[in-house]
Design a protein around this motif. Structure first.
Motif, mmCIF file in Angstrom:
data_model
loop_
_atom_site.group_PDB
_atom_site.id
_atom_site.type_symbol
_atom_site.label_atom_id
_atom_site.label_comp_id
_atom_site.label_asym_id
_atom_site.label_seq_id
_atom_site.Cartn_x
_atom_site.Cartn_y
_atom_site.Cartn_z
ATOM 1 N N GLU A 116 -3.930 -0.741 -8.708
ATOM 2 C CA GLU A 116 -5.096 -0.210 -8.330
ATOM 3 C C GLU A 116 -4.686 1.070 -7.819
ATOM 4 O OE1 GLU A 116 -7.054 -4.395 -6.621
ATOM 5 O OE2 GLU A 116 -6.450 -2.642 -5.411
ATOM 6 N N LEU A 141 -12.437 4.252 -7.115
ATOM 7 C CA LEU A 141 -11.219 2.916 -7.571
ATOM 8 C C LEU A 141 -11.160 3.558 -9.083
ATOM 9 C CD1 LEU A 141 -9.775 0.455 -7.070
ATOM 10 C CD2 LEU A 141 -11.659 -0.914 -8.170
ATOM 11 N N CYS A 182 -9.267 2.411 -12.466
ATOM 12 C CA CYS A 182 -8.697 1.133 -13.149
ATOM 13 C C CYS A 182 -8.786 1.407 -14.625
ATOM 14 C CB CYS A 182 -9.079 -0.111 -12.655
ATOM 15 S SG CYS A 182 -10.771 -0.194 -12.605
ATOM 16 N N ARG A 187 -1.179 -1.230 -4.521
ATOM 17 C CA ARG A 187 -2.377 -0.291 -4.328
ATOM 18 C C ARG A 187 -2.074 1.200 -4.128
ATOM 19 N NH1 ARG A 187 -7.770 -1.919 -0.998
ATOM 20 N NH2 ARG A 187 -7.890 -3.549 -2.775
ATOM 21 N N TYR A 240 0.706 -1.142 0.003
ATOM 22 C CA TYR A 240 0.160 0.029 -0.189
ATOM 23 C C TYR A 240 0.939 1.218 -0.027
ATOM 24 C CZ TYR A 240 -3.601 -3.342 1.011
ATOM 25 O OH TYR A 240 -4.321 -4.457 1.249
#
Lengths: 260, 260
Positions: A237, A258, A260, A178, A3
């Motif tokens: 992501e 989100l 993508c 992410r 992360y």
């Protein structure tokens, strides 16, 4: 999953919000990196030191006195206080700038219409992933202040969103990543007046539609451009969400937007 | 051999001396660590911010405003400028405080006759060698500012000489270590008026004689006590010498005073 989490100035400037955020961040399991913005503390310290803060198009002009102030405030005060607080919460943090371990060599922004001063841009592919991997694999949590260097001894002021996406891209070659932008809204909003109008998913297709509809606030566009650039360069992501939701956004039950 | 090298405030305060010292330090081969003092910059910045510097027995009283100033100046401005300059000289430096990676957990000095404020003392055996080994073995050069933390979120101001000896002792369990105190004299002097009266070797025996003769200046005694404490706790060699001689003092042709 690694992360890569950026938290903005509004959280940094509020001791209660910051403490809550750091407790949530410390509770994120596994490998993680924090990138913090500067907030208004540099402006307050600069004011007291008699150094005027100047902005053009929302970007700070970083003259010789100002780079010293932001080096002090971002690289020292803010970064080391965050590190000490994370340590107290059981997160083995290590505070860094892009100069440390030569992780982010940057270039001073060329002078065109505007001389931004000691501001650094990060050429694509310039981030050294190896030292970050070394730290992550040893169970450490790097905490980056928004500073880089030019390799010739000069510290440079660099946008924290850009540092976050550059780090995410560099790590994307080695881990699923992410990238999470934490800010003061619940996500990208269809209507900035309505906090519950979060757009849960943005991809290239509906992005063009949203742009054409004028549905996106100007302020969010640079974040979205950074997000798409990250996705195009190997980041799995990208999430844009509220700082309060960082714990949720490091699970499968995603809040926010989100990309993508 | 790991060289643990402390450089004092007089070098930090002078851009020309600092640049020369950093060039010499960068040229030291192999594993090395730098610990820098704070110098007078914190006092100057504090003065401009309207924060009075107070000293008792030569030690800074670190109140709540002052710990913020030294965190900014030592941990930010001085440390990151040194890192950027070392990077420019080909030395892969990484700037740290004792809070980073929890390397130096300290305790706030208990209030007795004097309340020193946010000053940290380092309990024996409290330094974490593992993160330093990780960095050294990866070819990185840790650069420490004179700050520690209490493990509960508070940064503490800590004497740089003490940090240097604590780091040297912690590493002494894993490597042969030479601890070098760089200052503005050529070594421990028999006569402070005579720069060429360097005592080349001090051991426990002649130390007592020198003390009895009154041959040592008061200012050097804490350094010598730190030096003997380091030797007693596994550090192979301690050297006290001029900052100009750091390159020579990392060879066999030692200048200055060797303590053993």
């Amino acid at each position: 999953m690694v992360y890569v989490i950026k938290v903005g100035g509004n959280v940094i400037d509020n001791a209660v919000l910051l403490d809550k955020f750091l407790a949530d961040f410390a509770a994120v399991p596994g490998k993680k990196i924090l990138i913090h913005g500067g907030g208004k503390i540099a402006t307050r310290v600069g004011d007291k030191l008699g150094i005027e803060s100047r902005y053009v198009n929302g970007r700070r002009i970083t003259d010789a006195d100002t780079i010293d102030v932001v080096t002090m405030v971002y690289g020292g005060l803010v970064n080391k206080q965050i590190v000490a607080k994370l340590q107290a919460k059981g997160c083995n943090a290590i505070g860094l700038t892009g100069a440390d371990a030569n992780i982010i060599p940057a270039v001073k922004r060329p002078v065109k219409e505007i001389d931004y001063g000691f501001v650094g841009d990060i050429p694509a592919g310039n981030v050294e992933a190896a030292p970050i991997q070394l730290l992550l694999d040893a169970g450490l949590t790097p905490v980056f202040s928004p500073l880089t260097h030019n390799g010739e001894g000069q510290i440079l002021n660099t946008n924290a969103d850009t540092i976050a996406s550059s780090l995410a891209v560099a790590l994307g070659a080695h881990y699923p990543v992410r990238l999470i932008y934490c800010f003061e809204k619940k996500g990208v909003l269809r209507n900035v007046e309505d906090d519950d109008s979060v757009i849960n998913l943005i991809n290239r297709d509906n992005y063009q539609t949203l742009l054409a509809e004028g549905a996106l606030a100007d302020g969010i566009l640079p974040k979205l451009e950074n997000a798409f650039a990250a996705i195009d360069n190997g980041v799995k992501e990208v999430l844009i969400g509220h700082a309060d939701d960082v714990r949720k956004n490091t699970t499968d039950a995603v809040a926010g937007t989100l990309i993508c």
